[in-house]
Scaffold this active site. Structure first.
Site, PDB file in Angstrom:
ATOM      1  N   GLU A   1     -14.773  -2.599  -9.842  1.00  0.00           N
ATOM      2  CA  GLU A   1     -13.530  -2.685  -8.832  1.00  0.00           C
ATOM      3  C   GLU A   1     -14.679  -2.914  -7.634  1.00  0.00           C
ATOM      4  O   GLU A   1     -15.177  -1.569  -6.737  1.00  0.00           O
ATOM      5  CB  GLU A   1     -12.427  -1.293  -8.697  1.00  0.00           C
ATOM      6  CG  GLU A   1     -12.323  -0.600  -7.859  1.00  0.00           C
ATOM      7  CD  GLU A   1     -11.203   0.187  -8.126  1.00  0.00           C
ATOM      8  OE1 GLU A   1     -11.256   1.300  -9.135  1.00  0.00           O
ATOM      9  OE2 GLU A   1     -10.108   0.399  -7.898  1.00  0.00           O
TER      10      GLU A   1
ATOM     11  N   LYS B   1      -4.077  -4.399  -7.851  1.00  0.00           N
ATOM     12  CA  LYS B   1      -4.254  -3.074  -8.916  1.00  0.00           C
ATOM     13  C   LYS B   1      -2.462  -2.639  -8.470  1.00  0.00           C
ATOM     14  O   LYS B   1      -2.852  -2.444  -7.229  1.00  0.00           O
ATOM     15  CB  LYS B   1      -5.243  -2.746  -8.121  1.00  0.00           C
ATOM     16  CG  LYS B   1      -5.119  -1.267  -9.133  1.00  0.00           C
ATOM     17  CD  LYS B   1      -7.010  -0.175  -8.588  1.00  0.00           C
ATOM     18  CE  LYS B   1      -6.857   0.733  -8.640  1.00  0.00           C
ATOM     19  NZ  LYS B   1      -7.526   2.370  -8.801  1.00  0.00           N
TER      20      LYS B   1
ATOM     21  N   CYS C   1      -9.934  -0.426 -13.253  1.00  0.00           N
ATOM     22  CA  CYS C   1      -9.419   0.770 -13.099  1.00  0.00           C
ATOM     23  C   CYS C   1      -8.480   1.202 -13.686  1.00  0.00           C
ATOM     24  O   CYS C   1      -8.054   1.743 -14.938  1.00  0.00           O
ATOM     25  CB  CYS C   1      -9.689   1.309 -12.069  1.00  0.00           C
ATOM     26  SG  CYS C   1     -10.831   2.579 -11.929  1.00  0.00           S
TER      27      CYS C   1
HETATM   28  N1  LIG Z   1      -9.970   7.556 -14.148  1.00  0.00           N
HETATM   29  C1  LIG Z   1      -8.568   8.178 -12.752  1.00  0.00           C
HETATM   30  C2  LIG Z   1     -10.206   7.546 -12.094  1.00  0.00           C
HETATM   31  C3  LIG Z   1      -9.684   6.487 -11.469  1.00  0.00           C
HETATM   32  C4  LIG Z   1      -9.902   5.700  -9.963  1.00  0.00           C
HETATM   33  C5  LIG Z   1      -9.879   4.480  -9.849  1.00  0.00           C
HETATM   34  O1  LIG Z   1      -8.580   3.692 -10.192  1.00  0.00           O
HETATM   35  O2  LIG Z   1     -10.638   3.905  -8.844  1.00  0.00           O
END
Ligand SMILES: [NH3+]CCCCC(=O)O
Length: 268
Positions: free
Chosen positions: A45, A116, A150
């Site tokens: 990401e 996202k 993510c």
């Molecule tokens: N699992 C929680 C961390 C998510 C971090 C992100 O979405 O970049």
């Protein structure tokens, strides 16, 4: 239907200090990945710019989907004959940039861009605008592929949305912190198993200010088995996806058993 296997490489890496350094690293890894038989390379990401870099720097580095970053990645893809999935800040005409990923084919063509949709905590909300387009499937080399970023994969609805569109493999660039290993250990295999798809989760490693990324990049197969898992440090992780694995998993747990007539409340 193309029954050729699809070999993925996942580039698990600390974030570079500048986009130029990130692009050089990407070019080197793309060459290595292709030389070892991969047809597609998945990066973390915001891999070209860094993730926890602050709203001002995100805004300063944001570009349109066909900007200079995309052109540089297209050059790498064409030079090495490999498709590249990479994360970058996408310019938003009215507000904070999107946290986006884009797929560029080995001919340099832009195949899919996704923003996202599920922003995580204060950091994401301070730096980005949420995407408002649901993940969609695109076809490449006879494989039906989808993109998430993510935190998106931690909601069962997102992979199910792609599965209902007939996805074969979900590619997930991520920046998951070391405190959340349960995503790689539990959720990614579960999402693959419950949807009878492959899930490839390409994490960052190392540190940014106030952040420690856990690595453990993972490729899970359509029955939930872990096909490939990285350690905590930088590495190139490989996995080969086969049509036979998909067909076998889908025969053993046919979706004809689903009861969408009973699922109404889940659709809100
Ligand atoms: N699992 C929680 C961390 C998510 C971090 C992100 O979405 O970049």
């Amino acid at each position: 239907m193309n029954t050729e296997p699809l070999t993925l490489a996942l580039w698990q890496t600390p974030y570079a200090a500048t986009p130029a350094e990130a692009l050089q690293g990407l070019d080197d890894e793309a060459a290595q990945a292709r030389a070892q038989g991969a047809q597609l390379l998945v990066c973390p990401e915001m891999g070209l710019t860094g993730y926890a870099i602050g709203a001002e720097r995100v805004q300063a580095l944001a570009e349109p989907a066909d900007g200079a970053l995309a052109q540089a990645v297209a050059g790498t893809a064409q030079r090495h004959g490999i498709a590249v999935v990479y994360g970058y800040p996408e310019h938003h005409p009215q507000g904070k940039p999107f946290n986006a990923v884009q797929v560029i084919g080995p001919d340099g063509a832009r195949l899919m861009n996704y923003r996202k949709t599920h922003l995580y905590g204060g950091l994401d909300h301070a730096q980005f605008s949420a995407g408002d387009t649901a993940p969609q499937v695109f076809e490449w080399r006879g494989w039906r592929l989808g993109l998430l970023i993510c935190y998106d994969v931690e909601f069962p609805e997102t992979v199910r949305l792609l599965a209902l569109q007939g996805v074969d493999a979900v590619l997930v660039p991520t920046a998951n912190m070391a405190a959340f290993d349960e995503v790689q250990n539990l959720l990614v295999p579960a999402r693959a198993c419950e949807n009878r798809v492959f899930v490839a989760y390409a994490n960052a490693c190392g540190h940014e200010p106030g952040m420690h990324y856990g690595g453990l990049s993972t490729v899970a197969g359509p029955e939930g088995g872990v096909l490939s898992r990285a350690g905590r440090d930088g590495e190139l992780l490989f996995a080969t996806l086969t049509r036979e694995a998909l067909d076998g998993a889908r025969r053993s747990s046919p979706w004809s058993a689903r009861r969408p007539d009973l699922y109404g409340p889940l659709a809100v």
